[in-house]
Design an enzyme around this catalytic site. Structure first.
Site, PDB file in Angstrom:
ATOM      1  N   ARG A 278     -15.258   0.239  -6.836  1.00  0.00           N
ATOM      2  CA  ARG A 278     -13.592   0.320  -6.922  1.00  0.00           C
ATOM      3  C   ARG A 278     -13.044  -0.960  -7.115  1.00  0.00           C
ATOM      4  NH1 ARG A 278     -10.960   1.925  -2.856  1.00  0.00           N
ATOM      5  NH2 ARG A 278      -9.156   2.550  -4.077  1.00  0.00           N
TER       6      ARG A 278
ATOM      7  N   ARG B   8      -8.333  -1.656   4.651  1.00  0.00           N
ATOM      8  CA  ARG B   8      -9.032  -2.363   5.681  1.00  0.00           C
ATOM      9  C   ARG B   8      -8.703  -1.952   7.088  1.00  0.00           C
ATOM     10  NH1 ARG B   8      -8.604  -7.981   7.438  1.00  0.00           N
ATOM     11  NH2 ARG B   8      -6.563  -7.914   6.394  1.00  0.00           N
TER      12      ARG B   8
ATOM     13  N   LYS C 104     -20.997   0.034   5.444  1.00  0.00           N
ATOM     14  CA  LYS C 104     -20.741   0.797   4.092  1.00  0.00           C
ATOM     15  C   LYS C 104     -22.310   1.238   3.463  1.00  0.00           C
ATOM     16  CE  LYS C 104     -18.565   1.032  -0.424  1.00  0.00           C
ATOM     17  NZ  LYS C 104     -17.309   0.829  -1.393  1.00  0.00           N
TER      18      LYS C 104
END
Ligand code: BTN
Length: 328
Positions: free
Chosen positions: A125, A326, A189
């Site tokens: 992304r 974030r 992640k």
């Protein structure tokens, strides 16, 4: 793109992680030992760690499970199998999303799936590079056509739920989702989704759902990742689920979701998405180009927008687009 048959044959021989002598490989492939050596060198250039020990031969430092269309298709449920119209596995591509979108323009049907062992220009992304080391990840794209562009609203959030289901079925616990479409494990992640839509006549559209899932990220690729990441190897203490099994589980969930999506829409997934949501109540920063907005993450609206308490500026909603979120 497929590798030269000799390169693929050596890869298949070495995949078990055991030693294979240069002369045995040369005999099996009917080629010279010099050719074997040069192919081994090419494989090392791809980032594969291959040990060469005199008197023993060559071996991969870590066994590989190469993707296999038959093994994958055989593990799909009776509901998902007819939805799969093509299972196209490549040794190497620039990006499975780019490839499949080009094929979509050429008229490929819904349910076409593209996988690559290695992407040379994997995309994430907001213009990020997606690290795709050889046979170290799952790099998967699925094409689906919708009659109306409006039907795809919230699709990327819903696909996140499908990924969480697939991973849970593979025995992985401790998962969560981060808006808009990261799959996390203990806040690190593990995977991501890149959804690309191309408009067509009369409101129709073709959607490519790109999924990247980390299985084993070698140190060289890890250095290039600028986020807190994790792979299934780390999560499972070195015994990740089978790659082919995982692809089958992902396709099983994603194909069934895509087929139902015009009817169910985001409304059918948003409650569950909230249950997987990791960061509700946390202080976050939203980055859009050079601009940063700080606030408290309240949650996700029924339309899939991020809801942020921006203090004096009030409660605001944001669409994903080019935003990066974030956690502070
Ligand atoms: C993200 O979290 O930034 C999204 C990552 C999506 C990566 C996948 S890998 C398969 C497909 N092909 C690409 O080039 N990107 C997606």
């Amino acid at each position: 793109m497929q590798f030269h048959p000799a390169r693929k044959a050596i890869l298949k021989l070495l995949a078990d992680g055991a030693f294979h002598s240069g002369s045995h490989i040369a005999q099996t492939l009917h080629c010279s030992r010099a050719s074997v050596w040069s192919i081994i060198h090419e494989l090392q250039q791809l980032g594969l760690e291959i040990n060469a020990v005199s008197g023993k031969g060559y071996r991969l430092a870590r066994p590989l499970e190469l993707l296999d269309a038959e093994v994958i298709a055989a593990q799909l449920s009776a509901e998902a199998r007819p939805l799969l119209t093509l299972l196209d596995i490549h040794d190497q591509l620039d990006s499975t999303n780019t490839y499949l979108m080009a094929q979509a323009t050429a008229g490929l049907a819904s349910g076409a799936v593209c996988l690559a062992e290695h992407q040379t220009a994997g995309r994430g992304r907001v213009g990020r590079v997606w690290q795709s080391p050889f046979a170290g990840n799952i790099c998967l794209s699925v094409l689906w056509r919708f009659e109306e562009q409006a039907s795809v609203a919230g699709l990327s959030l819903s696909i996140g739920v499908a990924l969480a289901h697939a991973l849970r079925r593979a025995g992985i616990a401790g998962l969560g989702l981060k808006w808009p479409n990261d799959v996390l494990w203990q806040a690190r992640k593990l995977g991501g989704i890149l959804l690309e839509v191309s408009g067509e006549a009369h409101g129709r559209c073709a959607v490519v759902v790109g999924i990247g899932l980390n299985l084993h990220i070698p140190p060289a690729a890890a250095e290039a990742i600028d986020q807190d990441w994790v792979d299934l190897g780390q999560i499972t203490g070195g015994a990740p689920p089978s790659r082919n099994r995982l692809v089958a589980l992902l396709l099983d969930e994603v194909l069934r979701l895509l087929a139902d999506y015009p009817e169910r829409g985001l409304a059918g997934y948003i409650e569950e998405w909230r249950q997987w949501h990791c960061h509700a109540g946390r202080a976050v920063a939203l980055h859009l180009g050079g601009k940063t907005i700080v606030g408290t993450l309240l949650g996700v609206s029924d339309a899939g927008l991020l809801v942020l308490d921006c203090g004096e500026a009030g409660v605001k909603e944001f669409a994903s687009g080019e935003l990066r979120l974030r956690v502070l």
